[in-house]
Design a protein around this motif. Structure first.
Motif, PDB file in Angstrom:
ATOM      1  N   GLY A 128     -15.728  -6.051   6.865  1.00 20.39           N
ATOM      2  CA  GLY A 128     -15.790  -7.438   6.428  1.00 20.39           C
ATOM      3  C   GLY A 128     -14.408  -8.034   6.256  1.00 20.39           C
ATOM      4  N   ASP A 129     -14.135  -8.536   5.065  1.00 18.29           N
ATOM      5  CA  ASP A 129     -12.858  -9.209   4.798  1.00 18.29           C
ATOM      6  C   ASP A 129     -11.857  -8.338   4.062  1.00 18.29           C
ATOM      7  OD1 ASP A 129     -14.051  -9.091   2.326  1.00 18.29           O
ATOM      8  OD2 ASP A 129     -13.960 -11.246   1.910  1.00 18.29           O
ATOM      9  N   THR A 130     -12.047  -7.005   4.119  1.00 22.20           N
ATOM     10  CA  THR A 130     -11.172  -6.104   3.369  1.00 22.20           C
ATOM     11  C   THR A 130     -10.714  -4.927   4.224  1.00 22.20           C
ATOM     12  OG1 THR A 130     -12.397  -6.661   1.350  1.00 22.20           O
ATOM     13  CG2 THR A 130     -10.916  -4.780   1.232  1.00 22.20           C
ATOM     14  N   VAL A 131      -9.430  -4.599   4.099  1.00 28.08           N
ATOM     15  CA  VAL A 131      -8.843  -3.411   4.714  1.00 28.08           C
ATOM     16  C   VAL A 131      -8.552  -2.409   3.606  1.00 28.08           C
ATOM     17  CG1 VAL A 131      -6.926  -2.501   6.081  1.00 28.08           C
ATOM     18  CG2 VAL A 131      -7.766  -4.818   6.497  1.00 28.08           C
ATOM     19  N   TYR A 132      -8.924  -1.162   3.813  1.00 27.22           N
ATOM     20  CA  TYR A 132      -8.717  -0.121   2.816  1.00 27.22           C
ATOM     21  C   TYR A 132      -7.674   0.867   3.332  1.00 27.22           C
ATOM     22  CZ  TYR A 132     -13.061  -2.112   1.087  1.00 27.22           C
ATOM     23  OH  TYR A 132     -14.022  -2.992   0.646  1.00 27.22           O
ATOM     24  N   ALA A 133      -6.608   1.057   2.553  1.00 26.74           N
ATOM     25  CA  ALA A 133      -5.507   1.931   2.958  1.00 26.74           C
ATOM     26  C   ALA A 133      -5.242   2.942   1.856  1.00 26.74           C
ATOM     27  CB  ALA A 133      -4.247   1.114   3.229  1.00 26.74           C
ATOM     28  N   ILE A 134      -4.899   4.172   2.243  1.00 25.82           N
ATOM     29  CA  ILE A 134      -4.607   5.232   1.283  1.00 25.82           C
ATOM     30  C   ILE A 134      -3.157   5.659   1.443  1.00 25.82           C
ATOM     31  CG2 ILE A 134      -5.218   7.533   0.456  1.00 25.82           C
ATOM     32  CD1 ILE A 134      -7.932   7.175   1.791  1.00 25.82           C
ATOM     33  N   LEU A 153      -5.403   4.284  -3.463  1.00 27.04           N
ATOM     34  CA  LEU A 153      -6.293   3.576  -2.554  1.00 27.04           C
ATOM     35  C   LEU A 153      -6.140   2.090  -2.824  1.00 27.04           C
ATOM     36  CD1 LEU A 153      -8.742   3.303  -0.582  1.00 27.04           C
ATOM     37  CD2 LEU A 153     -10.229   3.663  -2.584  1.00 27.04           C
ATOM     38  N   THR A 154      -5.770   1.326  -1.786  1.00 22.48           N
ATOM     39  CA  THR A 154      -5.510  -0.096  -1.943  1.00 22.48           C
ATOM     40  C   THR A 154      -6.451  -0.897  -1.069  1.00 22.48           C
ATOM     41  OG1 THR A 154      -3.165   0.348  -2.343  1.00 22.48           O
ATOM     42  CG2 THR A 154      -3.763  -1.920  -1.814  1.00 22.48           C
ATOM     43  N   ALA A 155      -7.078  -1.923  -1.660  1.00 24.53           N
ATOM     44  CA  ALA A 155      -7.919  -2.864  -0.922  1.00 24.53           C
ATOM     45  C   ALA A 155      -7.101  -4.115  -0.649  1.00 24.53           C
ATOM     46  CB  ALA A 155      -9.169  -3.210  -1.727  1.00 24.53           C
ATOM     47  N   LEU A 156      -6.955  -4.453   0.635  1.00 24.38           N
ATOM     48  CA  LEU A 156      -6.141  -5.589   1.067  1.00 24.38           C
ATOM     49  C   LEU A 156      -7.020  -6.648   1.717  1.00 24.38           C
ATOM     50  CD1 LEU A 156      -3.371  -3.485   2.851  1.00 24.38           C
ATOM     51  CD2 LEU A 156      -3.157  -4.545   0.584  1.00 24.38           C
ATOM     52  N   ALA A 157      -6.718  -7.914   1.480  1.00 27.45           N
ATOM     53  CA  ALA A 157      -7.433  -9.002   2.129  1.00 27.45           C
ATOM     54  C   ALA A 157      -7.046  -9.069   3.599  1.00 27.45           C
ATOM     55  CB  ALA A 157      -7.106 -10.327   1.438  1.00 27.45           C
ATOM     56  N   VAL A 158      -8.040  -9.155   4.484  1.00 21.62           N
ATOM     57  CA  VAL A 158      -7.729  -9.192   5.908  1.00 21.62           C
ATOM     58  C   VAL A 158      -6.974 -10.460   6.288  1.00 21.62           C
ATOM     59  CG1 VAL A 158      -9.724  -7.770   6.521  1.00 21.62           C
ATOM     60  CG2 VAL A 158      -9.932 -10.257   6.560  1.00 21.62           C
ATOM     61  N   ALA A 159      -7.120 -11.522   5.508  1.00 23.04           N
ATOM     62  CA  ALA A 159      -6.507 -12.798   5.861  1.00 23.04           C
ATOM     63  C   ALA A 159      -4.997 -12.782   5.727  1.00 23.04           C
ATOM     64  CB  ALA A 159      -7.092 -13.917   4.995  1.00 23.04           C
ATOM     65  N   ASP A 160      -4.484 -12.137   4.657  1.00 23.66           N
ATOM     66  CA  ASP A 160      -3.043 -12.216   4.398  1.00 23.66           C
ATOM     67  C   ASP A 160      -2.420 -10.937   3.867  1.00 23.66           C
ATOM     68  OD1 ASP A 160      -4.093 -12.154   1.847  1.00 23.66           O
ATOM     69  OD2 ASP A 160      -3.484 -14.191   1.305  1.00 23.66           O
ATOM     70  N   GLY A 161      -3.205  -9.864   3.708  1.00 27.37           N
ATOM     71  CA  GLY A 161      -2.657  -8.599   3.219  1.00 27.37           C
ATOM     72  C   GLY A 161      -2.461  -8.542   1.724  1.00 27.37           C
ATOM     73  N   ALA A 218       0.809  -1.219   0.000  1.00 24.78           N
ATOM     74  CA  ALA A 218       0.000   0.000   0.000  1.00 24.78           C
ATOM     75  C   ALA A 218       0.841   1.268   0.000  1.00 24.78           C
ATOM     76  CB  ALA A 218      -0.935   0.000   1.208  1.00 24.78           C
ATOM     77  N   GLY A 219       2.164   1.145   0.166  1.00 22.36           N
ATOM     78  CA  GLY A 219       3.039   2.313   0.135  1.00 22.36           C
ATOM     79  C   GLY A 219       3.071   3.049   1.464  1.00 22.36           C
ATOM     80  N   GLN A 220       3.340   4.375   1.416  1.00 27.66           N
ATOM     81  CA  GLN A 220       3.404   5.208   2.619  1.00 27.66           C
ATOM     82  C   GLN A 220       1.984   5.541   3.075  1.00 27.66           C
ATOM     83  OE1 GLN A 220       6.334   8.554   2.297  1.00 27.66           O
ATOM     84  NE2 GLN A 220       6.426   7.906   0.155  1.00 27.66           N
ATOM     85  N   VAL A 221       1.546   4.911   4.135  1.00 25.81           N
ATOM     86  CA  VAL A 221       0.186   5.121   4.638  1.00 25.81           C
ATOM     87  C   VAL A 221       0.260   6.100   5.800  1.00 25.81           C
ATOM     88  CG1 VAL A 221      -1.871   4.028   5.575  1.00 25.81           C
ATOM     89  CG2 VAL A 221      -0.463   2.806   3.903  1.00 25.81           C
ATOM     90  N   TYR A 222      -0.236   7.307   5.580  1.00 24.43           N
ATOM     91  CA  TYR A 222      -0.142   8.374   6.574  1.00 24.43           C
ATOM     92  C   TYR A 222      -1.471   8.594   7.299  1.00 24.43           C
ATOM     93  CZ  TYR A 222       4.603   9.929   5.609  1.00 24.43           C
ATOM     94  OH  TYR A 222       5.975  10.007   5.533  1.00 24.43           O
ATOM     95  N   SER A 223      -2.287   7.549   7.359  1.00 24.49           N
ATOM     96  CA  SER A 223      -3.562   7.659   8.053  1.00 24.49           C
ATOM     97  C   SER A 223      -3.948   6.289   8.588  1.00 24.49           C
ATOM     98  CB  SER A 223      -4.664   8.154   7.106  1.00 24.49           C
ATOM     99  OG  SER A 223      -5.088   7.114   6.246  1.00 24.49           O
ATOM    100  N   ALA A 224      -5.023   6.273   9.368  1.00 25.18           N
ATOM    101  CA  ALA A 224      -5.614   4.997   9.746  1.00 25.18           C
ATOM    102  C   ALA A 224      -6.179   4.331   8.500  1.00 25.18           C
ATOM    103  CB  ALA A 224      -6.721   5.218  10.772  1.00 25.18           C
ATOM    104  N   THR A 225      -6.248   3.029   8.547  1.00 23.76           N
ATOM    105  CA  THR A 225      -6.981   2.292   7.527  1.00 23.76           C
ATOM    106  C   THR A 225      -8.456   2.270   7.920  1.00 23.76           C
ATOM    107  OG1 THR A 225      -6.633   0.214   8.689  1.00 23.76           O
ATOM    108  CG2 THR A 225      -4.974   0.830   7.060  1.00 23.76           C
ATOM    109  N   SER A 226      -9.289   1.735   7.035  1.00 25.29           N
ATOM    110  CA  SER A 226     -10.679   1.406   7.360  1.00 25.29           C
ATOM    111  C   SER A 226     -10.866  -0.072   7.053  1.00 25.29           C
ATOM    112  CB  SER A 226     -11.660   2.237   6.528  1.00 25.29           C
ATOM    113  OG  SER A 226     -11.521   3.611   6.784  1.00 25.29           O
ATOM    114  N   VAL A 227     -11.644  -0.760   7.869  1.00 22.77           N
ATOM    115  CA  VAL A 227     -11.833  -2.199   7.653  1.00 22.77           C
ATOM    116  C   VAL A 227     -13.311  -2.527   7.708  1.00 22.77           C
ATOM    117  CG1 VAL A 227     -11.348  -2.628  10.100  1.00 22.77           C
ATOM    118  CG2 VAL A 227     -11.288  -4.522   8.489  1.00 22.77           C
TER     119      VAL A 227
END
Length: 391
Positions: free
Chosen positions: A254-260, A266-274, A243-252
């Motif tokens: 269900g099964d997805t973490v969202y990072a900016i 904006l990157t959607a990551l799987a909660v199971a393994d990133g 996701a690169g340099q994440v200068y904020s909290a993520t949002s989560v």
């Protein structure tokens, strides 16, 4: 705020409001400051607005609310110097008619109807984060410490030598009987006693935290960054630099973490393994988490000018709206989005289309708007005090 006697609580607030800032001198016989402080007991309570991003997952999604129709805002609190601005770095939290505000000089509670200060406490070092309401207690992280206060009278209940050094996105989170604080890594504190349960180190500076089934920390420093995931017991789950340099909290959700990332992804990551599910381009310089609800993600304009909405499953862009520079995370309430522009105000948009349905054309909006009691609270931008738009 946990209480089995609402009328007693209201009476006590009336006394505090009447006492004002001189409450210790003029009302010591009423408040009995020498009585032992109340114990903290973690039971479930639903708060009006308990923490930054509304919930521990940082979704910034609240139920549908009646919003004020007034077009003007007024100063609600100045928690820095008594004559100047630059006081608060984060929006307040609100419950049961009281707003709790952390500023550079003091922490205070104010009645949202009258604006009267109910109590105040002056920390020994700076604060850049919002308080947290949980376990009938107000928790605040300063640069070097985390403190617990009685919400009725500001009695300090405990303090722990765990602080946070960064902006509002690193505001602490409370879940169950645990308060989580990020700074140099992530630390879990017992919400009732302040005892340190565990600490996990992170290679980069921890700049935000969100909690779903697990704990997710956004981090960035020296041109690189990561999203780190931990179990509730503090064990490493996974780490990714995707996701690169994440200068904020993520949002989560269900099964997805969202990072900016700071650089506009904006990157959607799987909660199971990133692992990366999808990526989408957003504006640069975003330091706030996205708002997520009902299959949609809304991302602020950051240092650029466009607020954007995306399909949460695919990453396809749904709409854009020009707010100008924004330093406040969006809020989704019902079928509406509240998006901020530092110099354009607060815009109420249709979450499905991005069409504007209402607008408060006010200047100096510096934070996510907090919805409570048919009011909107927000931190100012260049003056940094807390303002309110009332019914």
């Amino acid at each position: 705020m946990v209480s089995s006697d609402t009328s007693s609580l209201r009476t006590r607030r009336s006394v505090l409001a009447a006492c004002g800032t001189a409450m210790l001198a003029g009302c010591s016989d009423i408040l009995a400051p020498d009585s032992p402080p109340p114990s903290i007991e973690c039971t479930h309570t639903t708060y009006d607005w308990p923490m930054y991003g509304y919930d521990a997952a940082r979704t910034s999604h609240v139920r549908s609310h009646d919003l004020p129709v007034a077009a003007e805002a007024s100063r609600f609190s100045q928690t820095g110097t008594h004559t100047g601005g630059g006081s608060a770095d984060a929006p307040p939290v609100v419950h049961d008619g009281v707003a709790y505000i952390a500023g550079s000089v003091r922490i205070e509670a104010r009645d949202i109807e009258t604006g009267a200060r109910l109590w105040e406490s002056e920390p020994e070092d700076g604060i850049e984060t919002s308080p947290v309401l949980a376990c009938g207690t107000v928790y605040v992280s300063t640069v070097n410490e985390t403190l617990a206060f009685d919400p009725e009278d500001g009695t300090e209940l405990w303090r722990a030598d765990v602080g946070t050094h960064f902006g509002v996105s690193s505001s602490p989170v409370a879940v169950g009987d645990t308060v989580y604080v990020v700074g140099v890594g992530v630390t879990a504190l017992d919400a009732e006693t302040g005892t340190k349960r565990w600490h996990a180190q992170i290679e980069h500076s921890a700049l935000g935290i969100a909690i779903g089934d697990h704990i997710y920390v956004g981090a960035g420093s020296n041109g690189s960054g990561e999203v780190a995931a931990f179990t509730r017991d503090g064990d490493d789950l996974w780490r990714t630099t995707a996701a690169g340099q994440v200068y904020s909290a993520t949002s989560v959700v269900g099964d997805t973490v969202y990072a900016i990332s700071k650089t506009g992804v904006l990157t959607a990551l799987a909660v199971a393994d990133g692992s990366v599910r999808w990526e989408a381009s957003v504006e640069h310089g975003i330091n706030e988490p996205p708002a997520v609800a009902n299959g949609r993600i809304v991302v602020s304009a950051g240092n650029e000018k466009r607020t954007m909405a995306f399909n949460a499953a695919t990453g396809n862009r749904l709409w854009t709206f020009e707010t100008g520079v924004s330093t406040g995370a969006p809020v989704i309430t019902g079928d509406r989005v509240l998006a901020t522009g530092a110099n354009t105000g607060i815009h109420v948009l249709d979450v499905g289309t991005g069409n504007r349905v209402h607008h408060w054309p006010i200047e100096n909006v510096g934070s996510q708007p907090v919805i409570a009691g048919r009011r909107l609270f927000y931190r100012g931008w260049d003056v940094s005090d807390v303002f309110v738009i009332e019914p």
